[in-house]
Enzyme design. Structure first.
Site, PDB file in Angstrom:
ATOM      1  N   GLU A 152      -3.739   2.372  -7.278  1.00 55.20           N
ATOM      2  CA  GLU A 152      -4.178   3.489  -6.444  1.00 55.20           C
ATOM      3  C   GLU A 152      -3.254   4.686  -6.661  1.00 55.20           C
ATOM      4  O   GLU A 152      -2.164   4.758  -6.060  1.00 55.20           O
ATOM      5  CB  GLU A 152      -4.124   3.094  -4.964  1.00 55.20           C
ATOM      6  CG  GLU A 152      -5.004   1.912  -4.621  1.00 55.20           C
ATOM      7  CD  GLU A 152      -5.383   1.899  -3.134  1.00 55.20           C
ATOM      8  OE1 GLU A 152      -6.576   1.944  -2.856  1.00 55.20           O
ATOM      9  OE2 GLU A 152      -4.488   1.863  -2.276  1.00 55.20           O
TER      10      GLU A 152
ATOM     11  N   HIS B 275       0.856  -1.191   0.000  1.00 54.84           N
ATOM     12  CA  HIS B 275       0.000   0.000   0.000  1.00 54.84           C
ATOM     13  C   HIS B 275       0.894   1.243   0.000  1.00 54.84           C
ATOM     14  O   HIS B 275       1.950   1.257   0.636  1.00 54.84           O
ATOM     15  CB  HIS B 275      -0.932   0.005   1.210  1.00 54.84           C
ATOM     16  CG  HIS B 275      -1.997   1.050   1.071  1.00 54.84           C
ATOM     17  ND1 HIS B 275      -1.757   2.378   1.358  1.00 54.84           N
ATOM     18  CD2 HIS B 275      -3.273   0.982   0.626  1.00 54.84           C
ATOM     19  CE1 HIS B 275      -2.858   3.071   1.091  1.00 54.84           C
ATOM     20  NE2 HIS B 275      -3.790   2.248   0.653  1.00 54.84           N
TER      21      HIS B 275
HETATM   22  P1  13P Z   1      -9.759   6.410  -0.033  1.00 56.58           P
HETATM   23  O1  13P Z   1     -10.875   5.596  -0.645  1.00 56.58           O
HETATM   24  O2  13P Z   1     -10.083   6.930   1.325  1.00 56.58           O
HETATM   25  O3  13P Z   1      -9.265   7.460  -0.976  1.00 56.58           O
HETATM   26  O4  13P Z   1      -8.531   5.402   0.203  1.00 56.58           O
HETATM   27  C1  13P Z   1      -8.105   4.599  -0.836  1.00 56.58           C
HETATM   28  C2  13P Z   1      -7.126   3.614  -0.313  1.00 56.58           C
HETATM   29  O5  13P Z   1      -6.007   3.963   0.036  1.00 56.58           O
HETATM   30  C3  13P Z   1      -7.545   2.213  -0.198  1.00 56.58           C
HETATM   31  O6  13P Z   1      -6.458   1.377   0.007  1.00 56.58           O
END
Ligand code: 13P
Length: 257
Positions: free
Chosen positions: A172, A101
């Site tokens: 992400e 992450h």
């Molecule tokens: P948000 O949906 O709060 O932007 O976070 C995304 C995330 O980091 C999920 O791993």
């Protein structure tokens, strides 16, 4: 509700709770979720903080909701204070773990090699890794982001090789996490296609089936539009997954009738 044009594809709806929630809040969240009928084409995964995994084990025994850990030790066992091993996660009934992450990469200095080792540890114990990749705003604006994403994937592939086929990828963009800003739909389409092509380039037809999730400010307002993008196979949701009503709404929006 009109039909979601998904070509019969399965969606994965994953909730990353990060360092949020309490035992009490989780119990009522899961009680509510246990009432929800999850459609067959939806796979729901929740990633709670470690200490609450036991609540999931107790409460989700007969549920279609699955769960996993937010992180995993790269080592098997031993003197690694604060770490949690793959075996321990299996003991807690986990089926999945996140690896890489962006918050772990940036706040805890996890290098692509560490992420690769963690992913490998998960695979060795039959936990499905959800490998998170993503570029910063500066990397996006400089046009180098594809190179960055490829390097993040390459590091894992070099370590797990054929087993890349059993992983999931969560794209992400760092600049979309918790900001309320999402990339343009065309940018999501283009980036997911690129990730798909990188996976294909590793060889082996099974890599076509590696799900690619989108994460970063996903909400009930944008989830359907993003879901219709080719190569988007699901979502990794932070903030909007912390509230049972919002999470249920998202599940409903992805339900095909
Ligand atoms: P948000 O949906 O709060 O932007 O976070 C995304 C995330 O980091 C999920 O791993």
């Amino acid at each position: 509700m009109e039909k979601l044009e998904n070509g019969g594809k399965e969606y994965i709806v994953a909730a990353n709770w990060k360092m949020n929630m309490s035992a009490k809040a989780i119990k009522s969240f899961l009680e509510e979720m246990n009432q929800v009928e999850i459609p067959k084409h939806l796979r729901t995964i929740i990633f709670p903080p470690y200490p609450y995994l036991n609540i999931f084990q107790k409460m989700l025994r007969y549920s279609r909701i699955t769960y996993g850990a937010q992180d995993i030790a790269k080592e098997e066992k031993g003197a690694y204070t604060g770490e949690v091993s793959a075996d321990m996660l299996i003991d807690m009934g986990c089926s999945y773990t996140l690896t890489g992450h962006s918050e772990r990469r940036s706040y805890y200095a996890e290098t692509p090699e560490i992420v690769a080792e963690k992913t490998r540890a998960a695979i060795m114990h039959s936990l499905t890794p959800v490998i998170c990749i993503g570029e910063t705003l500066e990397q996006r604006q400089s046009g180098r982001y594809k190179e960055i994403l490829k390097a993040q994937l390459d590091a894992v592939e070099a370590s797990v090789r054929e087993s890349m086929g059993v992983c999931m990828i969560a794209y992400e963009p760092v600049w979309a996490i918790g900001t309320g800003v999402i990339p343009k739909i065309s940018e999501i389409r283009d980036t997911h296609k690129f990730i798909h092509e990188v996976l294909i380039s590793y060889g082996g037809t099974y890599r076509k089936t590696v799900p690619i999730l989108y994460g970063g400010s996903v909400s009930e307002k944008n989830v359907r539009e993003i879901a219709s993008v080719k190569y988007v196979n699901g979502f990794l949701i932070g903030g909007a997954s912390l509230n049972a009503e919002r999470f249920k709404t998202i599940i409903k929006l992805l339900s095909v009738d």
